[in-house]
Design an enzyme around this catalytic site. Structure first.
Site, mmCIF file in Angstrom:
data_model
loop_
_atom_site.group_PDB
_atom_site.id
_atom_site.type_symbol
_atom_site.label_atom_id
_atom_site.label_comp_id
_atom_site.label_asym_id
_atom_site.label_seq_id
_atom_site.Cartn_x
_atom_site.Cartn_y
_atom_site.Cartn_z
ATOM 1 C CE1 TYR A 123 -60.393 80.410 35.820
ATOM 2 C CE2 TYR A 123 -59.509 81.937 33.766
ATOM 3 C CZ TYR A 123 -59.702 81.639 35.264
ATOM 4 O OH TYR A 123 -59.283 82.471 36.149
ATOM 5 C CG PHE A 409 -68.173 89.978 35.246
ATOM 6 C CD1 PHE A 409 -67.657 88.834 35.961
ATOM 7 C CD2 PHE A 409 -68.708 90.056 34.160
ATOM 8 C CE1 PHE A 409 -67.769 87.764 35.330
ATOM 9 C CE2 PHE A 409 -69.008 88.780 33.334
ATOM 10 C CZ PHE A 409 -68.499 87.625 34.044
#
Length: 409
Positions: A123, A409
């Site tokens: 990322y 998450f």
């Protein structure tokens, strides 16, 4: 290749989530876990890439509020459920989803996007920087002792069923969120994540257990954990697996750790995700026997530089001009003057000469105060253009406590 990127429809969730499971190895989750993630999915913030009738890419976002230095809660998109089918890799699908997602985050007015990375190498090219670390500790409780602070004996501990006390535990968690950057203010429904305990994923450990700490009838802390029994010829060697521990004060914190150290028929406590400055490191008699390791946790992306930098505060007075490089979100590129202190900040476009040059990735890494601009400069990732500016900014960006993401998450 012709593909279609579109917002997820509820009717397509099973196919969409199946693509995600396949991208992560193809092991199906339990019905309990799958139902929880379906409930938590924000369909209007989730996208899929379709090749004809087949879903080949997935990405979603949760609407979070993230604690930042100074105690504010910043709106942040929690990027999640990102996967690409192995049959469609290296065709630009991930890039197209990141492009669509960051455009949507900007349109929603959120200054930040955050994620946890399955592989940290992925990322950075989209502007995310590793901003927090998580500590893993495997503590030999047969050899390590605790030095307990005054008042520990005044704390009363009792077992409670996790579901019975989850409201009270969530209320305590909400009280401590803003004290540490990187923590997430949990929205309704998210408390279920901390209670998730599929039998098939216990790996021989007990069901989830909970002990609460009380003083004068008030809840002052809690620990959720499981015990994995084990024996050899010499006797018991069970392991306490710590899931969560929160406390309002040092005595309550120490009382909970003392309990975990003393669980019968166990010889170690394994804490999978704790702050790197966890107070337990100051309580133990022998830190070498705690088998410590760290890894990256939360990755931060500034979607709107000005709004993000003025949402947090700064430890010391600061007046610095950044030259920011951001090829993926070019609206951030250019010069920004940041002025601020412990009371507040402003960040505006400027034509003034830059003091520091860096990419948006470095700003993301430094944003929560856990990665110093000085260390990034030592790696050649920040350039000082005005003498003294690096130290000034690095000290101001710091945090008294290490930023920490309490759960994924």
């Amino acid at each position: 290749m012709t593909t279609d990127v579109r917002v997820l429809a509820e009717a397509d969730w099973d196919a969409w989530y199946g693509t995600l499971e396949l991208a992560f190895g193809g092991v199906a989750e339990s019905a309990e876990e799958r139902e929880l993630w379906r409930t938590l999915t924000e369909f209007d913030r989730s996208i899929g890439v379709w090749d004809g009738a087949t879903c080949v890419g997935t990405a979603g976002a949760f609407s979070f509020r993230l604690a930042v230095p100074g105690g504010a809660l910043a709106d942040a998109a929690g990027v999640t459920m990102v996967g690409v089918a192995a049959t469609h890799r290296r065709r630009g699908i991930l890039t197209s989803m990141m492009r669509r997602q960051l455009d949507d985050v900007r349109a929603a007015g959120e200054p930040l996007a955050v994620l946890t990375a399955s592989e940290p190498v992925i990322y950075g090219r989209f502007g995310y920087g590793a901003a927090t670390q998580q500590l893993k500790a495997d503590i030999d409780t047969t050899r390590v002792r605790l030095s307990l602070p005054p008042g520990t004996d005044d704390v009363r501990l009792r077992y409670a069923k996790p579901a019975d006390v989850h409201d009270a535990c969530e209320a305590l968690y909400a009280r401590v969120v803003t004290a540490r950057p990187g923590m997430l203010a949990r929205r309704p429904g998210w408390e279920r994540l901390r209670l998730l305990d599929p039998p098939g994923e216990r790996n021989g450990a007990s069901p989830l257990q909970c002990v609460v700490a009380e003083r004068a009838g008030e809840l002052v802390g809690y620990a959720r954990f499981a015990v994995k029994p084990d024996w050899d010829w010499k006797g018991p060697k069970g392991v306490v697996h710590l899931h969560d521990l929160e406390a309002l004060d040092p005595a309550a914190n120490a009382a909970l750790w003392e309990f975990l150290f003393g669980v019968d028929l166990t010889t170690s406590v394994l804490a999978h995700s704790r702050p790197v400055d966890d107070a337990v490191l100051q309580l133990v008699s022998d830190v070498r026997r705690c088998d410590l390791s760290v890894r990256d946790a939360l990755h931060v992306r500034l979607v709107e530089v000005g709004a993000a930098l003025q949402t947090r505060t700064y430890q010391t007075p600061l007046d610095v001009v950044f030259e920011v490089e951001d090829a993926f979100c070019p609206w951030n590129a250019g010069r920004w003057r940041l002025t601020g202190d412990a009371k507040g900040a402003s960040c505006e476009r400027t034509e003034d000469a830059p003091d520091l040059a860096l990419s948006i990735r470095e700003l993301g890494s430094a944003y929560l105060g856990g990665v110093s601009l000085t260390s990034l400069a030592a790696a050649g990732r920040v350039r000082e253009l005005r003498q003294g500016a690096l130290t000034e900014a690095s000290v101001a960006f710091g945090s008294d406590v290490a930023p920490w993401l309490p759960h994924g998450f």
